[in-house]
Design an enzyme around this catalytic site. Structure first.
Site, short mmCIF file in Angstrom:
data_model
loop_
_atom_site.label_atom_id
_atom_site.label_comp_id
_atom_site.label_asym_id
_atom_site.label_seq_id
_atom_site.Cartn_x
_atom_site.Cartn_y
_atom_site.Cartn_z
N LEU A 126 -7.52 17.06 -6.93
CA LEU A 126 -7.55 15.72 -6.34
C LEU A 126 -7.43 15.75 -4.82
CD1 LEU A 126 -5.15 13.96 -8.91
CD2 LEU A 126 -7.65 13.98 -8.95
N GLY A 127 -6.84 16.81 -4.31
CA GLY A 127 -6.64 16.93 -2.86
C GLY A 127 -6.12 18.32 -2.54
N LYS B 232 1.50 18.22 -7.62
CA LYS B 232 1.39 18.84 -6.29
C LYS B 232 1.89 20.27 -6.44
CE LYS B 232 2.79 18.23 -1.46
NZ LYS B 232 3.52 17.35 -0.50
N SER C 40 -0.69 23.72 -0.28
CA SER C 40 -0.57 23.02 -1.56
C SER C 40 -1.91 22.47 -2.01
CB SER C 40 0.44 21.87 -1.45
OG SER C 40 -0.04 20.87 -0.57
N VAL C 41 -1.98 22.19 -3.28
CA VAL C 41 -3.14 21.54 -3.86
C VAL C 41 -2.63 20.50 -4.85
CG1 VAL C 41 -3.35 23.28 -5.70
CG2 VAL C 41 -5.34 21.93 -5.06
N ASP D 103 6.72 8.14 8.12
CA ASP D 103 5.27 8.33 8.25
C ASP D 103 4.49 7.25 7.51
OD1 ASP D 103 3.16 9.68 9.39
OD2 ASP D 103 2.86 10.99 7.66
N GLY E 27 -4.11 20.88 0.67
CA GLY E 27 -3.44 21.04 1.96
C GLY E 27 -3.37 22.50 2.34
#
Length: 533
Positions: free
Chosen positions: A20-21, A43, A26-27, A136, A23
């Site tokens: 889904l995404g 995550k 991380s994934v 944030d 970093g």
């Protein structure tokens, strides 16, 4: 000796599906809990690559997420450590970003904006009641539970969140995202819960007109705007916004954090609590149109930051800037003067390539919410790399005027041509510009390898790199020279100037040498035939 048992609870209990995404470490993947069939978002953090500080941050994020249970917050259901990986199992939210959903709506009014910010305030209030400051708040972290009409807004990503005691104010570090930072963070003052309310004010402003209250492509000028609280309600778009909405924004964007409205107070504001009678129901098409551009700009900026310095290969032509229709460009700084205008076409840059840039922007696609300390440091380091490129462009072009604007008049240098002596001032370098560089019309390409930038306070920096210069020699053969360079930069009146450099290795810009009959190049005159700056 007792054997150690490796935990495999996630592997045993969950089945993983598509990504889904992603970093840096991380994934995020869709997963299903096998016993129940319930779907979640996992995550997955690669803990083998984490520093001790990153491990502490991960533990803090998990601790905070376990604490927060609210319908407007993405909930953490499980936290599992296995060999080399840590799994955070969250709600699977499928509605996408709130701001993307708004632009797809056929009808969007001030009352809808009121309902959106109410849900955001509910999540923030829950955080603050539990001693958590998010730090944030921004559009990327405002998601919708599903694609159903009226789906709940959910606050996500607590990677920067901190724990505070009551109304404690302290310096917790430079954290957040540039356009949403509060004045007290930029001043490096002690701060606390009010920073989230400032960000809510920025978000509400965007929800009402589709563009942010503070805007400048130059981060330094953006920060000056924020610290001064320099925003307004320009015509005609703000003429149709109710006074109550503007009043709430003013209370959120109050410079003094002690006087800034709290989340619980904001929820009692008439524009929120009496929405039906106070907030306008008029459709705001211009807001939707502006928000589309704002969303596109956010996505484009994220994409550019992700790929910007993988390799930079610039045209040998002069810098060009194509101005799209409707974009106002400040010719001195190539700055877009209005956030409402179209997205500018990037300028072409000089023929300098940056390779393997550890100090440049390497944004993850996970989010742009790395600590602003990291973000700010990266931006400032990138500024130094950029001005170094400009200096080298001036050298390659034989442009002494441009060179003198970038260098301090009292520039000092150690270089091979000075035979171990410290050179001071511009006269030593002027000789090469006037007698060699200006007479050379051979193409030159410079490659900056592995630039490392060290920031020394707010207004000084040092950059070290390897400089490769490609050129064609007198017989038309390609040649490459290498030098190792260190440059010291000082910012005066907002402008970076090179105050010192130290270079070893070969001189860096070739001048075509005379040829002798047998075709061998004649380097008589020693290094004086080579540009040495």
């Amino acid at each position: 000796m007792a054997s150690t048992t490796t935990c495999t609870r996630f592997t045993d209990e969950y089945q993983l599906f598509e990504e889904l995404g992603k970093g840096a470490f991380s994934v995020v993947r869709r997963c299903m809990k096998i016993p129940t069939g319930q779907e979640y978002a996992a995550k997955i953090i690669n803990t083998k690559k984490l520093s001790a500080r990153d491990h502490q941050k991960l533990e803090r994020e998990a601790r905070i997420c376990r604490l927060l249970k609210h319908p407007n917050i993405v909930r953490l259901h499980d936290s599992i450590s296995e060999e080399g990986f840590h799994y955070l199992v969250f709600d699977l939210v499928t509605g996408g970003e709130l701001f993307e959903d708004i632009v797809a709506r056929e009808y969007y009014s001030e009352a809808d904006a009121s309902h959106c910010i109410q849900q955001i305030l509910e999540s923030v209030n829950h955080c603050h009641l539990n001693g958590i400051v998010h730090r944030d708040l921004k559009p990327e972290n405002l998601l919708l539970a599903s694609k159903s009409k009226g789906a709940a807004v959910k606050l996500a990503d607590f990677g920067l969140a901190i724990e505070v005691q009551g109304d404690q104010q302290a310096w917790f570090g430079f954290a957040g995202t540039p356009g949403y930072l509060s004045p007290e963070v930029l001043r490096k003052d002690p701060y606390g819960k009010p920073v989230d309310m400032w960000a809510c004010g920025v978000i509400l402003y965007i929800l009402l007109v589709g563009y942010p209250p503070f805007w400048d492509e130059d981060q330094h000028r953006l920060y000056q705007q924020i610290k001064a609280g320099a925003y307004d309600f320009p015509s005609p778009e703000w003429d149709t916004v109710t006074p109550e909405a503007k009043d709430l924004i003013n209370k959120m964007l109050t410079i003094n954090p002690a006087k800034r409205i709290t989340a619980s107070e904001a929820l009692k504001h008439p524009w929120i609590s009496h929405r039906a009678t106070v907030a306008s129901m008029m459709h705001r098409q211009e807001t939707v149109d502006c928000l589309k551009k704002f969303n596109a700009r956010r996505k484009l900026k994220g994409a550019i930051l992700t790929t910007m310095l993988a390799t930079r290969n610039f045209s040998a032509a002069k810098s060009l800037l194509k101005k799209p229709d409707g974009v106002k460009i400040n010719n001195k700084a190539n700055v877009v003067t209005s956030p409402k205008e179209n997205i500018p076409t990037p300028a072409l840059e000089p023929q300098t390539t940056v390779i393997h840039n550890p100090d440049g922007n390497k944004e993850s696609t996970e989010s742009s919410n790395t600590t602003i300390e990291d973000e700010d440091v990266k931006a400032r380091k990138q500024e130094i790399i950029k001005v170094t490129e400009q200096l080298i462009e001036a050298i390659n072009n034989g442009d002494f005027e441009a060179y003198t604007k970038i260098c301090d008049p009292g520039l000092t240098a150690f270089e091979p041509e000075a035979l171990g002596n410290l050179v001071e001032g511009m006269d030593f370098h002027r000789f090469y510009f006037e007698n060699a560089l200006s007479k050379s019309n051979k193409p030159i390409h410079t490659i900056i390898l592995n630039p490392h930038v060290h920031l020394v306070g707010e207004d000084a920096a040092c950059i070290a790199y390897i400089r490769l210069t490609q050129y064609m020699d007198g017989s038309g053969m390609p040649k490459t020279m290498q030098s190792e360079e260190t440059r010291v930069w000082h910012r005066r009146d907002g402008k970076w100037q090179n105050v010192h450099f130290h270079r070893s290795g070969s001189p860096t810009v070739p001048i075509k040498p005379p040829c002798i009959p047998n075709g061998k190049e004649n380097y008589s005159g020693g290094t004086s035939l080579w540009q040495n700056i």
